[in-house]
Design an enzyme around this catalytic site. Structure first.
Site, short mmCIF file in Angstrom:
data_model
loop_
_atom_site.label_atom_id
_atom_site.label_comp_id
_atom_site.label_asym_id
_atom_site.label_seq_id
_atom_site.Cartn_x
_atom_site.Cartn_y
_atom_site.Cartn_z
N THR A 66 -9.44 0.34 5.87
CA THR A 66 -8.20 0.66 5.18
C THR A 66 -7.01 0.70 6.13
O THR A 66 -7.15 0.76 7.35
CB THR A 66 -8.32 2.01 4.47
N CYS A 78 0.83 -1.20 0.00
CA CYS A 78 0.00 0.00 0.00
C CYS A 78 0.87 1.26 0.00
O CYS A 78 1.64 1.48 0.94
CB CYS A 78 -0.91 -0.01 1.23
N TYR A 101 -4.80 4.54 -9.81
CA TYR A 101 -5.88 3.65 -9.39
C TYR A 101 -7.14 3.90 -10.21
O TYR A 101 -7.87 2.97 -10.55
CB TYR A 101 -6.16 3.83 -7.89
N ARG A 112 -14.86 1.53 4.25
CA ARG A 112 -13.75 0.63 3.99
C ARG A 112 -12.88 0.46 5.23
O ARG A 112 -12.71 1.40 6.01
CB ARG A 112 -12.89 1.16 2.85
#
Length: 331
Positions: free
Chosen positions: A118, A53, A176, A116
């Site tokens: 994350t 990430c 992305y 989410r």
């Protein structure tokens, strides 16, 4: 994602008409100043990151440059079954139900959380709550503690914020948007932004050692987290194929310069990133074939020392970045 505290495998609110739109987190967490105060007593705090990430990578980059290795790190990764798996998380409460997935940390903090799960995030083991799940807030908090250098000096804070936004919108998040696009128009718009931003950065860095002249700032680390992944991941997997990083002479040399700074190379595992992206992202890579790494040499001399000696802000003054002086620094 979580819906009212319950994990849902099918819900996907990121895609809107073929366009990838990243949702902002609504989890109530500490400000950077509050977080910095809490981190001074960091024995109960753990930084949870994923090796693949880039937002996680930003925080580990700042952690190493600020000399904060005493803040412990736990990894999240593996196949996306209920999101990120906690691969080496140690819960100090032996009687608590085991925390196997990152989303469990979210519901421990807010049982009705929707959104989410994350990373990165800072987890307080004592209170069993997330202190922050914002990479930007965590980065600013880390910059306020540790050594006396400042990656975001007050006199540059506004300019750094503006440049970070430009890098995020035009490159870090745009790759992305390109990779997750399910409509041709969305893909074309995203790649247009990616390469327009790379073109601008190539020009901007042609005669500058760093994004802000010779001064090491947070923006350099934020940009590096994307550049180091570009040729191996974003070009092939996210279809950002118009040009590779190595085709930008100034930008490629700049990326190698940052990579050569003490401690930086140890924050990044090329093989782990390939595995994380190509095995976890089954929509873009349904057969799970992990490609070979590009045949590039990140240790090749960058020769950007001719543009000046690296400096850093300390007490409103620029000083030589002492980590980068001496025979061990290969310019």
């Amino acid at each position: 994602m979580l819906i009212d505290g319950v994990w849902c495998d099918e819900t996907d609110r990121y895609m809107q008409g073929g366009v990838f739109k990243r949702e902002a987190s609504v989890l109530a967490t500490l400000s950077a100043q509050e977080l910095a105060a809490r981190l001074h007593d960091n024995t109960n705090v753990v930084l949870i990151v994923s090796p693949s990430c880039p937002w996680s990578h930003r925080t580990t980059l700042i952690r190493v440059l600020k000399g904060l290795e005493n803040i412990s790190v736990a990894m999240a990764g593996g196949p996306r079954v209920e999101g990120y798996t906690l691969t080496d998380f140690q819960d100090p409460d032996p009687d608590a139900e085991p925390m196997r997935h990152v989303h469990r940390l979210y519901t421990a903090t807010d049982p009705t959380y929707t959104g989410r799960a994350t990373v990165p995030l800072l987890w307080d083991k004592r209170t069993r709550r997330i202190l922050s799940n914002s990479s930007a807030v965590i980065a600013r908090a880390l910059d306020q503690i540790g050594n006396s250098w400042r990656l975001v000096p007050k006199m540059l804070a506004g300019e750094i914020d503006a440049l970070n936004t430009r890098i995020y919108e035009g490159l870090a998040n745009a790759v992305y948007r390109a990779g997750f696009a399910t409509a041709r128009r969305a893909y074309v718009e995203a790649t247009r932004d990616v390469f327009a931003t790379l073109d601008w950065l190539e020009s901007h860095l042609a005669n500058r050692r760093c994004l802000f002249s010779q001064q090491v700032t947070e923006s350099d680390l934020f940009l590096f987290a994307t550049l180091v992944r570009f040729d191996a991941v974003y070009a092939p997997l996210f279809r950002c194929t118009r040009r590779r990083l190595v085709e930008y002479p100034a930008l490629w040399a700049y990326a190698r310069d940052v990579y050569s700074w003490p401690g930086i190379a140890e924050t990044f595992d090329f093989e782990a990133n390939l595995t994380g992206y190509f095995l976890s992202d089954t929509d873009n890579n349904p057969h799970g074939i992990v490609p070979e790494l590009p045949d590039t040499d990140w240790a090749e001399q960058h020769r950007r020392d001719r543009l000046g000696v690296l400096t850093v802000w300390q007490d409103s003054a620029l000083i030589p970045f002492e980590h980068f002086t001496g025979a061990d620094y290969a310019a």
